[in-house]
Design a protein around this motif. Structure first.
Motif, PDB file in Angstrom:
ATOM      1  N   SER A  17      26.829  44.503  27.183  1.00 48.60           N
ATOM      2  CA  SER A  17      25.536  44.895  26.646  1.00 48.60           C
ATOM      3  C   SER A  17      24.547  43.737  26.685  1.00 48.60           C
ATOM      4  O   SER A  17      24.863  42.613  26.284  1.00 48.60           O
ATOM      5  CB  SER A  17      25.703  45.385  25.203  1.00 48.60           C
ATOM      6  N   GLY A  18      23.353  44.028  27.184  1.00 47.26           N
ATOM      7  CA  GLY A  18      22.293  43.037  27.219  1.00 47.26           C
ATOM      8  C   GLY A  18      22.357  42.083  28.384  1.00 47.26           C
ATOM      9  O   GLY A  18      21.524  41.185  28.484  1.00 47.26           O
ATOM     10  N   THR A 221      16.199  47.036  28.919  1.00 48.74           N
ATOM     11  CA  THR A 221      16.866  46.000  28.129  1.00 48.74           C
ATOM     12  C   THR A 221      15.868  44.939  27.687  1.00 48.74           C
ATOM     13  O   THR A 221      15.658  44.715  26.500  1.00 48.74           O
ATOM     14  CB  THR A 221      18.008  45.336  28.921  1.00 48.74           C
ATOM     15  N   VAL A 222      15.220  44.297  28.656  1.00 56.54           N
ATOM     16  CA  VAL A 222      14.297  43.202  28.343  1.00 56.54           C
ATOM     17  C   VAL A 222      13.038  43.726  27.667  1.00 56.54           C
ATOM     18  O   VAL A 222      12.653  43.265  26.589  1.00 56.54           O
ATOM     19  CB  VAL A 222      13.945  42.413  29.626  1.00 56.54           C
ATOM     20  N   GLN A 225      13.294  45.102  24.192  1.00 52.21           N
ATOM     21  CA  GLN A 225      13.422  44.097  23.140  1.00 52.21           C
ATOM     22  C   GLN A 225      12.083  43.432  22.824  1.00 52.21           C
ATOM     23  O   GLN A 225      12.023  42.486  22.043  1.00 52.21           O
ATOM     24  CB  GLN A 225      14.441  43.032  23.572  1.00 52.21           C
ATOM     25  N   ASN A 227      10.167  41.835  25.028  1.00 50.29           N
ATOM     26  CA  ASN A 227       9.932  40.674  25.888  1.00 50.29           C
ATOM     27  C   ASN A 227       9.055  41.094  27.065  1.00 50.29           C
ATOM     28  O   ASN A 227       9.398  42.003  27.817  1.00 50.29           O
ATOM     29  CB  ASN A 227      11.274  40.126  26.381  1.00 50.29           C
TER      30      ASN A 227
END
Length: 274
Positions: A17-18, A221-222, A225, A227
């Motif tokens: 994950s991540g 993902t990025v 979050q 970002n």
């Protein structure tokens, strides 16, 4: 919507994950889906091959069952594509007589290769089974057997002499050049046919999967979050679209190359001179 498009390209192995996980050749060896544990075990790649064969049979059945003197749009497209293969690849290489003789084989090679190649860019399928070396090997062996058969049928055992002995070569060089001709004609031809198709399809698949996996990672993902680097997914998605168009061209080009090289090898075999 984007997640559902990109999801089929995710690696078969679980990714932490991540983290970003790149493509792997393991994708060409998926887990079996049908008849597990039997000699008829089938995975996703085999099912895609069967689907392509069924679609090709349907296309040719529909395309030829009701031909009209004044064609409609679908018939025009069908005739343009089949006419290109017939005239620009087969007849122009082998001539009318030999072209008609080997047309069923060369048509099968072209459209089967094209169909299997194109599955690499179709969402939900997204794998060209010609990237597995088994299928190119089978087609290369068929081409190999056919051009040797054509030569033997035309010239008898003199065919091997025609292929190996170059006219006008000094007798001292004849054994050396005969060895080179043997390697080139009877060893390298099937190997190069196989590897050219396989490597092009593997490389194309890896590029596409890399771009769309990166897009999935940046967006879901990025960016999820908070970002801003996740906006790089726009660039990777654009590259993915560009490489998809390139792969479409490569799929058609490799079908053309495999077919015309097979036709050229047959022509070399039946020709009266080396």
């Amino acid at each position: 919507m984007l997640a559902s498009i990109l999801a089929p390209t995710l690696p078969a192995t679980e990714c932490p994950s991540g983290e970003f996980c790149g493509p792997s050749v393991e994708e060409f060896f998926p887990e079996p889906l049908l008849f597990i544990g039997t000699p008829f075990e089938m995975n996703r790649v085999l099912l895609i091959r069967m689907l392509v064969v069924v679609i090709l049979i349907l296309v040719f059945w529909v395309g030829t069952r009701n031909l009209k003197v004044v064609p409609g749009r679908a018939q025009v497209v069908f005739e343009v594509i089949t006419g290109f293969v017939r005239n620009s690849i087969i007849i122009s290489t082998l001539g009318e007589k030999n072209g008609r003789r080997f047309m069923p084989l060369l048509f099968t090679i072209f459209f089967l290769t094209l169909g299997l190649n194109l599955t690499g860019i179709i969402p939900g399928l997204q794998i060209a089974s010609t990237g597995l070396i088994g299928m190119p090997i089978i087609m290369a062996v068929v081409a190999y057997v056919v051009f040797i058969y054509a030569g033997l049928k035309q010239h008898g055992l003199r065919y091997f002499k025609n292929q190996l002995i170059l006219p006008g070569v000094p007798i001292v060089l004849t054994p050396f050049l005969a060895l080179l001709e043997f390697l080139s004609t009877f060893i390298l031809r099937p190997i190069t046919l196989t590897l050219r198709l396989t490597m092009n399809m593997v490389a194309g698949h890896m590029l596409l999967v890399l771009c769309f996996l990166a897009t999935h990672f940046f967006f879901f993902t990025v960016l999820a979050q908070g970002n801003a680097l996740g906006l790089l997914g726009i660039g990777t998605f654009a590259f993915g679209i560009a490489f998809t168009l390139l792969e479409l061209f490569v799929a058609a080009l490799q079908a053309y190359v495999f077919t015309i090289l097979t036709a050229i090898y047959i022509q070399f075999s039946v020709a009266d001179e080396h």
